[in-house]
Write a protein that holds these residues in place. Structure first.
Motif, PDB file in Angstrom:
ATOM      1  N   LYS A  51      40.056  40.000  43.173  1.00  0.00           N
ATOM      2  CA  LYS A  51      39.442  41.283  43.522  1.00  0.00           C
ATOM      3  C   LYS A  51      40.520  42.347  43.725  1.00  0.00           C
ATOM      4  CE  LYS A  51      35.358  39.252  45.648  1.00  0.00           C
ATOM      5  NZ  LYS A  51      34.697  38.917  46.913  1.00  0.00           N
ATOM      6  N   ARG A  52      41.619  41.971  44.407  1.00  0.00           N
ATOM      7  CA  ARG A  52      42.718  42.924  44.597  1.00  0.00           C
ATOM      8  C   ARG A  52      43.322  43.312  43.253  1.00  0.00           C
ATOM      9  NH1 ARG A  52      46.083  39.622  48.285  1.00  0.00           N
ATOM     10  NH2 ARG A  52      47.804  40.606  47.196  1.00  0.00           N
ATOM     11  N   LEU A  53      43.419  42.333  42.354  1.00  0.00           N
ATOM     12  CA  LEU A  53      43.961  42.610  41.025  1.00  0.00           C
ATOM     13  C   LEU A  53      43.060  43.591  40.272  1.00  0.00           C
ATOM     14  CD1 LEU A  53      46.013  42.150  38.780  1.00  0.00           C
ATOM     15  CD2 LEU A  53      44.728  40.091  38.136  1.00  0.00           C
ATOM     16  N   ALA A  54      41.766  43.413  40.373  1.00  0.00           N
ATOM     17  CA  ALA A  54      40.830  44.323  39.700  1.00  0.00           C
ATOM     18  C   ALA A  54      40.985  45.747  40.239  1.00  0.00           C
ATOM     19  CB  ALA A  54      39.392  43.837  39.880  1.00  0.00           C
ATOM     20  N   VAL A  55      41.165  45.873  41.546  1.00  0.00           N
ATOM     21  CA  VAL A  55      41.366  47.192  42.151  1.00  0.00           C
ATOM     22  C   VAL A  55      42.662  47.808  41.626  1.00  0.00           C
ATOM     23  CG1 VAL A  55      41.879  48.382  44.336  1.00  0.00           C
ATOM     24  CG2 VAL A  55      40.002  46.739  44.221  1.00  0.00           C
ATOM     25  N   GLN A  56      43.726  47.003  41.571  1.00  0.00           N
ATOM     26  CA  GLN A  56      45.017  47.487  41.084  1.00  0.00           C
ATOM     27  C   GLN A  56      44.921  47.935  39.635  1.00  0.00           C
ATOM     28  OE1 GLN A  56      46.882  47.815  44.301  1.00  0.00           O
ATOM     29  NE2 GLN A  56      48.209  47.981  42.547  1.00  0.00           N
ATOM     30  N   GLN A  57      44.252  47.154  38.813  1.00  0.00           N
ATOM     31  CA  GLN A  57      44.128  47.502  37.396  1.00  0.00           C
ATOM     32  C   GLN A  57      43.307  48.774  37.225  1.00  0.00           C
ATOM     33  OE1 GLN A  57      42.626  43.764  35.877  1.00  0.00           O
ATOM     34  NE2 GLN A  57      44.666  43.133  35.208  1.00  0.00           N
ATOM     35  N   ALA A  58      42.282  48.947  38.038  1.00  0.00           N
ATOM     36  CA  ALA A  58      41.489  50.179  37.985  1.00  0.00           C
ATOM     37  C   ALA A  58      42.350  51.374  38.398  1.00  0.00           C
ATOM     38  CB  ALA A  58      40.267  50.061  38.892  1.00  0.00           C
ATOM     39  N   GLN A  59      43.222  51.168  39.369  1.00  0.00           N
ATOM     40  CA  GLN A  59      44.092  52.249  39.808  1.00  0.00           C
ATOM     41  C   GLN A  59      45.086  52.614  38.703  1.00  0.00           C
ATOM     42  OE1 GLN A  59      46.166  51.536  43.492  1.00  0.00           O
ATOM     43  NE2 GLN A  59      46.895  53.639  43.610  1.00  0.00           N
ATOM     44  N   VAL A  60      45.609  51.606  37.998  1.00  0.00           N
ATOM     45  CA  VAL A  60      46.522  51.869  36.876  1.00  0.00           C
ATOM     46  C   VAL A  60      45.812  52.727  35.835  1.00  0.00           C
ATOM     47  CG1 VAL A  60      47.732  50.817  34.921  1.00  0.00           C
ATOM     48  CG2 VAL A  60      47.997  49.836  37.196  1.00  0.00           C
ATOM     49  N   GLU A  61      44.604  52.339  35.488  1.00  0.00           N
ATOM     50  CA  GLU A  61      43.846  53.094  34.490  1.00  0.00           C
ATOM     51  C   GLU A  61      43.570  54.519  34.958  1.00  0.00           C
ATOM     52  OE1 GLU A  61      43.318  52.168  31.348  1.00  0.00           O
ATOM     53  OE2 GLU A  61      44.524  50.439  31.949  1.00  0.00           O
ATOM     54  N   SER A  62      43.255  54.677  36.233  1.00  0.00           N
ATOM     55  CA  SER A  62      42.997  56.005  36.789  1.00  0.00           C
ATOM     56  C   SER A  62      44.254  56.878  36.712  1.00  0.00           C
ATOM     57  CB  SER A  62      42.535  55.871  38.237  1.00  0.00           C
ATOM     58  OG  SER A  62      42.436  57.131  38.850  1.00  0.00           O
ATOM     59  N   GLU A  63      45.385  56.294  37.067  1.00  0.00           N
ATOM     60  CA  GLU A  63      46.644  57.043  37.019  1.00  0.00           C
ATOM     61  C   GLU A  63      47.011  57.411  35.577  1.00  0.00           C
ATOM     62  OE1 GLU A  63      48.124  58.268  39.643  1.00  0.00           O
ATOM     63  OE2 GLU A  63      46.936  57.179  41.111  1.00  0.00           O
ATOM     64  N   LYS A  64      46.752  56.531  34.649  1.00  0.00           N
ATOM     65  CA  LYS A  64      47.024  56.829  33.233  1.00  0.00           C
ATOM     66  C   LYS A  64      46.120  57.954  32.735  1.00  0.00           C
ATOM     67  CE  LYS A  64      48.947  52.417  31.742  1.00  0.00           C
ATOM     68  NZ  LYS A  64      48.790  51.243  30.869  1.00  0.00           N
ATOM     69  N   GLU A  65      44.875  57.951  33.190  1.00  0.00           N
ATOM     70  CA  GLU A  65      43.946  59.019  32.805  1.00  0.00           C
ATOM     71  C   GLU A  65      44.419  60.364  33.350  1.00  0.00           C
ATOM     72  OE1 GLU A  65      41.062  61.120  31.036  1.00  0.00           O
ATOM     73  OE2 GLU A  65      41.512  59.017  30.648  1.00  0.00           O
ATOM     74  N   LYS A  66      44.925  60.353  34.576  1.00  0.00           N
ATOM     75  CA  LYS A  66      45.471  61.585  35.149  1.00  0.00           C
ATOM     76  C   LYS A  66      46.640  62.092  34.308  1.00  0.00           C
ATOM     77  CE  LYS A  66      44.290  60.488  39.939  1.00  0.00           C
ATOM     78  NZ  LYS A  66      44.854  60.091  41.244  1.00  0.00           N
ATOM     79  N   LEU A  67      47.474  61.172  33.853  1.00  0.00           N
ATOM     80  CA  LEU A  67      48.608  61.563  33.017  1.00  0.00           C
ATOM     81  C   LEU A  67      48.134  62.187  31.712  1.00  0.00           C
ATOM     82  CD1 LEU A  67      51.631  61.672  32.374  1.00  0.00           C
ATOM     83  CD2 LEU A  67      51.421  59.336  31.461  1.00  0.00           C
ATOM     84  N   VAL A  68      47.152  61.583  31.095  1.00  0.00           N
ATOM     85  CA  VAL A  68      46.608  62.126  29.841  1.00  0.00           C
ATOM     86  C   VAL A  68      46.075  63.534  30.082  1.00  0.00           C
ATOM     87  CG1 VAL A  68      44.718  61.861  28.175  1.00  0.00           C
ATOM     88  CG2 VAL A  68      46.122  59.881  28.797  1.00  0.00           C
ATOM     89  N   GLN A  69      45.386  63.741  31.189  1.00  0.00           N
ATOM     90  CA  GLN A  69      44.850  65.062  31.504  1.00  0.00           C
ATOM     91  C   GLN A  69      45.964  66.072  31.734  1.00  0.00           C
ATOM     92  OE1 GLN A  69      42.262  64.325  34.828  1.00  0.00           O
ATOM     93  NE2 GLN A  69      40.615  63.493  33.547  1.00  0.00           N
TER      94      GLN A  69
END
Length: 145
Positions: free
Chosen positions: A23-41
């Motif tokens: 579950k912690r890993l899933a949260v971390q991976q979601a955070q990575v994706e969120s941060e990457k999306e911010k970078l793209v924006q």
């Protein structure tokens, strides 16, 4: 209590720990994706401002302010990339914890199954011994009759 039953308790605890880490890993991976999306924006926003600068005529003062803004966007992009690197590092750490937890669960499950097999063999031998003893008693009783 049989060893396999005691091992099942340990297997359940190991599975619970593995699930918690997953579950912690899933949260971390979601955070990575969120941060990457911010970078793209941020990159898209920066590119939009760079391209618009060429299209509109700005006086020297506005051009300087515009350039400062674009430079700050560039700094934000660098900081976002650093944030992504930190979050990915955290995610990799949690992934390694999950791999270890999964390995522990699998090894405990294997050991539990080994005990189950051993207990089954012992039970089979006990039943065969009882069956042989009953057969011998019937044979002796039949001879005495």
């Amino acid at each position: 209590m049989k060893k396999s039953a005691r091992m099942q308790i340990l297997v359940n605890l190991a599975k619970q720990k593995e699930n918690d880490v997953a579950k912690r890993l899933a949260v971390q991976q979601a955070q990575v994706e969120s941060e990457k999306e911010k970078l793209v924006q941020l990159e898209a926003y920066s590119e939009q401002y760079r391209s618009e600068r060429n299209l509109i005529g700005l006086n020297a003062f506005l051009s300087t302010n515009y350039q400062h803004f674009v430079d700050r966007l560039g700094q934000a992009i660098v900081q976002q990339k650093q944030q992504i690197a930190r979050v990915e590092q955290e995610s990799n750490f949690v992934r390694n914890q999950w791999v270890k937890a999964r390995g522990k669960t699998e090894s405990m499950d294997w050991l539990k199954n080994k005990h189950l097999t051993s207990e089954a063999l012992i039970e089979d031998k006990r039943e065969q011994s009882q069956s042989d003893e009953f057969a011998m008693q019937r044979f002796i009783l039949a001879k005495q009759s």
